[in-house]
Every structure is written in C-alpha cells, then in structure tokens.
Design a protein around this motif. Structure first.
Motif, PDB file in Angstrom:
ATOM      1  N   ASP A  66     -33.750  32.000 -25.481  1.00 48.93           N
ATOM      2  CA  ASP A  66     -35.134  32.413 -25.251  1.00 48.93           C
ATOM      3  C   ASP A  66     -35.955  32.295 -26.533  1.00 48.93           C
ATOM      4  N   HIS A  67     -35.347  32.602 -27.667  1.00 45.31           N
ATOM      5  CA  HIS A  67     -36.034  32.472 -28.946  1.00 45.31           C
ATOM      6  C   HIS A  67     -36.349  30.999 -29.250  1.00 45.31           C
ATOM      7  N   LEU A  68     -35.365  30.113 -29.013  1.00 45.21           N
ATOM      8  CA  LEU A  68     -35.603  28.675 -29.228  1.00 45.21           C
ATOM      9  C   LEU A  68     -36.725  28.161 -28.332  1.00 45.21           C
ATOM     10  N   LYS A  69     -36.734  28.599 -27.070  1.00 44.33           N
ATOM     11  CA  LYS A  69     -37.771  28.163 -26.133  1.00 44.33           C
ATOM     12  C   LYS A  69     -39.154  28.565 -26.635  1.00 44.33           C
ATOM     13  N   ALA A  70     -39.248  29.761 -27.182  1.00 45.99           N
ATOM     14  CA  ALA A  70     -40.539  30.257 -27.653  1.00 45.99           C
ATOM     15  C   ALA A  70     -41.054  29.444 -28.833  1.00 45.99           C
ATOM     16  N   MET A  71     -40.150  28.800 -29.570  1.00 46.32           N
ATOM     17  CA  MET A  71     -40.554  28.046 -30.755  1.00 46.32           C
ATOM     18  C   MET A  71     -41.235  26.714 -30.419  1.00 46.32           C
ATOM     19  N   PHE A  72     -40.968  26.177 -29.262  1.00 50.58           N
ATOM     20  CA  PHE A  72     -41.473  24.847 -28.925  1.00 50.58           C
ATOM     21  C   PHE A  72     -42.158  24.866 -27.569  1.00 50.58           C
ATOM     22  N   ARG A  73     -43.223  24.078 -27.463  1.00 49.14           N
ATOM     23  CA  ARG A  73     -43.884  23.959 -26.165  1.00 49.14           C
ATOM     24  C   ARG A  73     -43.028  23.113 -25.232  1.00 49.14           C
ATOM     25  N   ARG A  74     -43.271  23.240 -23.956  1.00 49.75           N
ATOM     26  CA  ARG A  74     -42.471  22.548 -22.955  1.00 49.75           C
ATOM     27  C   ARG A  74     -42.573  21.028 -23.152  1.00 49.75           C
ATOM     28  N   PRO A  75     -41.456  20.344 -23.388  1.00 52.20           N
ATOM     29  CA  PRO A  75     -41.503  18.898 -23.620  1.00 52.20           C
ATOM     30  C   PRO A  75     -41.582  18.101 -22.318  1.00 52.20           C
ATOM     31  N   TRP A  76     -42.136  16.903 -22.421  1.00 54.08           N
ATOM     32  CA  TRP A  76     -42.108  15.963 -21.321  1.00 54.08           C
ATOM     33  C   TRP A  76     -40.684  15.424 -21.218  1.00 54.08           C
ATOM     34  N   VAL A  77     -40.094  15.502 -20.043  1.00 55.73           N
ATOM     35  CA  VAL A  77     -38.707  15.058 -19.865  1.00 55.73           C
ATOM     36  C   VAL A  77     -38.605  14.205 -18.611  1.00 55.73           C
ATOM     37  N   PHE A  81     -34.390  20.279 -32.232  1.00 53.95           N
ATOM     38  CA  PHE A  81     -34.528  21.555 -31.547  1.00 53.95           C
ATOM     39  C   PHE A  81     -35.219  21.385 -30.200  1.00 53.95           C
ATOM     40  N   GLY A  82     -36.212  20.495 -30.150  1.00 50.96           N
ATOM     41  CA  GLY A  82     -36.901  20.224 -28.893  1.00 50.96           C
ATOM     42  C   GLY A  82     -35.982  19.578 -27.873  1.00 50.96           C
ATOM     43  N   SER A  83     -35.104  18.682 -28.339  1.00 47.70           N
ATOM     44  CA  SER A  83     -34.136  18.055 -27.424  1.00 47.70           C
ATOM     45  C   SER A  83     -33.131  19.072 -26.924  1.00 47.70           C
ATOM     46  N   TRP A  84     -32.653  19.921 -27.822  1.00 48.04           N
ATOM     47  CA  TRP A  84     -31.697  20.939 -27.390  1.00 48.04           C
ATOM     48  C   TRP A  84     -32.344  21.879 -26.383  1.00 48.04           C
ATOM     49  N   ARG A  85     -33.599  22.211 -26.612  1.00 40.20           N
ATOM     50  CA  ARG A  85     -34.309  23.065 -25.669  1.00 40.20           C
ATOM     51  C   ARG A  85     -34.401  22.388 -24.294  1.00 40.20           C
ATOM     52  N   ALA A  86     -34.788  21.110 -24.294  1.00 37.93           N
ATOM     53  CA  ALA A  86     -34.908  20.392 -23.016  1.00 37.93           C
ATOM     54  C   ALA A  86     -33.569  20.364 -22.288  1.00 37.93           C
ATOM     55  N   GLY A  87     -32.483  20.106 -23.026  1.00 38.24           N
ATOM     56  CA  GLY A  87     -31.158  20.084 -22.406  1.00 38.24           C
ATOM     57  C   GLY A  87     -30.740  21.440 -21.892  1.00 38.24           C
ATOM     58  N   LEU A 116     -22.145  23.791 -27.015  1.00 36.97           N
ATOM     59  CA  LEU A 116     -22.160  23.049 -28.268  1.00 36.97           C
ATOM     60  C   LEU A 116     -23.471  22.280 -28.335  1.00 36.97           C
ATOM     61  N   ILE A 117     -24.210  22.431 -29.432  1.00 32.54           N
ATOM     62  CA  ILE A 117     -25.409  21.627 -29.638  1.00 32.54           C
ATOM     63  C   ILE A 117     -25.149  20.743 -30.855  1.00 32.54           C
ATOM     64  N   CYS A 118     -25.388  19.445 -30.686  1.00 27.88           N
ATOM     65  CA  CYS A 118     -25.120  18.499 -31.768  1.00 27.88           C
ATOM     66  C   CYS A 118     -26.078  17.319 -31.664  1.00 27.88           C
ATOM     67  N   ASN A 119     -25.962  16.395 -32.642  1.00 29.88           N
ATOM     68  CA  ASN A 119     -26.827  15.223 -32.623  1.00 29.88           C
ATOM     69  C   ASN A 119     -26.073  13.993 -33.115  1.00 29.88           C
ATOM     70  N   ASP A 120     -26.757  12.862 -33.060  1.00 28.70           N
ATOM     71  CA  ASP A 120     -26.119  11.586 -33.386  1.00 28.70           C
ATOM     72  C   ASP A 120     -26.128  11.260 -34.873  1.00 28.70           C
ATOM     73  N   SER A 121     -26.565  12.182 -35.716  1.00 28.95           N
ATOM     74  CA  SER A 121     -26.549  11.901 -37.146  1.00 28.95           C
ATOM     75  C   SER A 121     -25.209  12.258 -37.784  1.00 28.95           C
ATOM     76  N   VAL A 122     -24.291  12.771 -36.993  1.00 31.02           N
ATOM     77  CA  VAL A 122     -22.961  13.130 -37.481  1.00 31.02           C
ATOM     78  C   VAL A 122     -21.965  12.092 -36.994  1.00 31.02           C
TER      79      VAL A 122
END
Length: 142
Positions: free
Chosen positions: A14-25, A107-113, A128-134
C-alpha cells in the motif's frame, strides 16, 4: 500492530502504491487459468527495460531459472516495444507479461505487477521483486 507477515506485506505494498500514480498497463500474456497464481507459494514480479525491445539471453536465463524454482513470474516491461521472437522465447517461463509506459522506474513496474496479481495471490508466502540489471541467478533458487 500488524500480526501476520501478510498484513505487513500488504502495508508495504500500500505504501509503494501511494508513491506512484496508476501506470498505463497493457497485458501481452494474461495469467493462465490452468495455473492459478493464487495457488503458488512463490511469486516474482520482474521489471524489464531494453531500448531495442530485446529480452537479452541473461534475462531469459533468469526467467527460466525462476520458473524452474517454482516461482509464478510476472514480467513487466517498460521497453518502447518488445520483439515478438523474444516474447515467444520467454512465454513458457512467465505466468503473465505486462507492457507499460516507462515511468516510475522499477518501482512503477513492481507496483503494476503487484496490482495485477493482488487479487489472485493473497496470501502468498514469498514475493520476490527483481529486475533485469542483475546477472544470475548463479545457483538454484530452490
């Protein structure tokens, strides 16, 4: 006071959601009905970006390893477009593939997911939240 890990996780989300506006998905590959994400005890939300729309071999390896380790994986890409051949290559390893506007960083992608799977997965034991930079994983995630 929050009593359970699920309640603490819900508060964090809920805290992460509050940080970002709803993304287009846009949903490229919806979650399959025969493998309900709600029955998985391990879920991964994977943030992806590539200027050329490619899903690089090391990212494909990462997704394949997550799948073998029994993670229900949601790929969320903010690439300008996605190469159809790459999408076909990773489809067997992803439970859903989402494409969204490039805003809000990972963070926006994780929120959308998380929003996409929210009503399907609770209460999941592991998210698990991760990205392709690892690069990796280098060992089994089992």
């Amino acid at each position: 006071m929050l009593d359970t890990p699920q309640e603490r996780l819900r508060e964090s989300i809920d805290h992460l959601k509050a940080m970002f506006r709803r993304p287009w998905v846009r949903v490229i590959k919806p979650a399959p009905l025969d493998r309900a994400i709600s029955t998985c005890s391990r879920v991964c939300v994977f943030a992806h970006f590539n200027k050329q729309g490619r899903i690089e071999p090391w990212t494909q390896h990462y997704l394949r390893t997550l799948h073998r380790s029994r993670f229900a994986t949601i790929l969320v890409s903010t690439s300008p477009h996605l190469e159809p051949g790459d999408v076909a290559a990773i489809s067997p390893f992803c439970d859903a593939i989402l494409h969204r506007k490039n805003s809000g960083y990972d963070f926006g992608s994780w929120r959308a997911g998380l929003e996409y799977i929210e009503y399907r997965m609770w209460p999941s034991a592991t998210v698990l939240i991760c990205n392709d930079s690892v690069l990796g994983p280098l060992v089994d995630l089992g």
